[in-house]
Design an enzyme around this catalytic site. Sequence first.
Site, PDB file in Angstrom:
ATOM      1  CG  HIS A 140      -2.043   1.129   1.076  1.00 39.35           C
ATOM      2  ND1 HIS A 140      -1.677   2.488   1.520  1.00 39.35           N
ATOM      3  CD2 HIS A 140      -3.295   0.991   0.771  1.00 39.35           C
ATOM      4  CE1 HIS A 140      -3.018   3.048   1.363  1.00 39.35           C
ATOM      5  NE2 HIS A 140      -3.910   2.339   0.930  1.00 39.35           N
TER       6      HIS A 140
ATOM      7  CD  GLU B  61      -5.077   2.081  -3.051  1.00 34.15           C
ATOM      8  OE1 GLU B  61      -6.539   1.782  -2.739  1.00 34.15           O
ATOM      9  OE2 GLU B  61      -4.708   1.920  -2.307  1.00 34.15           O
TER      10      GLU B  61
END
Length: 266
Positions: free
Chosen positions: A95, A167
């Site tokens: 992430h 993302e």
Amino acid sequence: MKRRILIAGNWKMHLNTSQASMLVHRLQERIKIYRDVEVVLFPSMLTLQPLSMQIDRRKFRLGAQNAFYEDEGAFTGEVSATMLRDLVHYVLIGHSERRHNFHETDKEIAKKVAACLRNDLSPILCVGETKSERLAKETKQVLHDQLHAGLSSVVASDLKDIVIAYEPTWALSDGHNYKDHVIAKPDQIAEAAAVIRRNLTHMFGERAAAKVRILYGGSTNPEVARSYLDIEGIDGLLVGGASLNYHHFSAIVEAAYRLTGGNSNG
Ligand code: PEP
């Protein structure tokens, strides 16, 4: 190839045990059993165990927000994929908050992907460019580099167990402003999804690459969820801020369900 829609809720470092339990309770009241939509919750490590006893497994699966790459040993503070394997199906790997705030390297990320696969867990490998990389027109190169590095120990037969989340960091909310944060345009997301699929095809062949689900994540809210899910090449959403609001998260799941044309079981 038809791929099952995946809606993932990343709770980040929010909610203690009782708050997490309350959120699951509220979600369970609202979210039905949707055969064609997989809903995965990513609470904190601390709450995984109690939530694993509470969740209705016909409605939800659990995921971890991180996992260490060694299976056991003298690694104070870490939790291994081996320890998680009986609790979760998925693990978020790489992430952007871990890449940027904790300086996780591509090498560590590749080892974490390998640890997940070795422990029968599905890694959700997060990739995406920063604002300055986009402005410098480096998006394609960044995606290429992150995919090649993150999947360096993977073989084609592993791809059925791998999910990629696109993302772009500039589109991520701070957890509160997900309804008015700058959002990525559908054509930017479609282009990135195509780049990701092309890279996977080049690395592993068309058949294996076609099995991988590609999620989009960045300030998703109920108003934009449907338009994101309609984007060619996008198979689901990774939701941050809105996943902590049961009205908003259940509306996003409902939007995914409507897209599949139905099939709920109560
Ligand atoms: C995330 O950080 O994974 C995310 C998608 O956050 P948000 O939806 O809040 O932008």
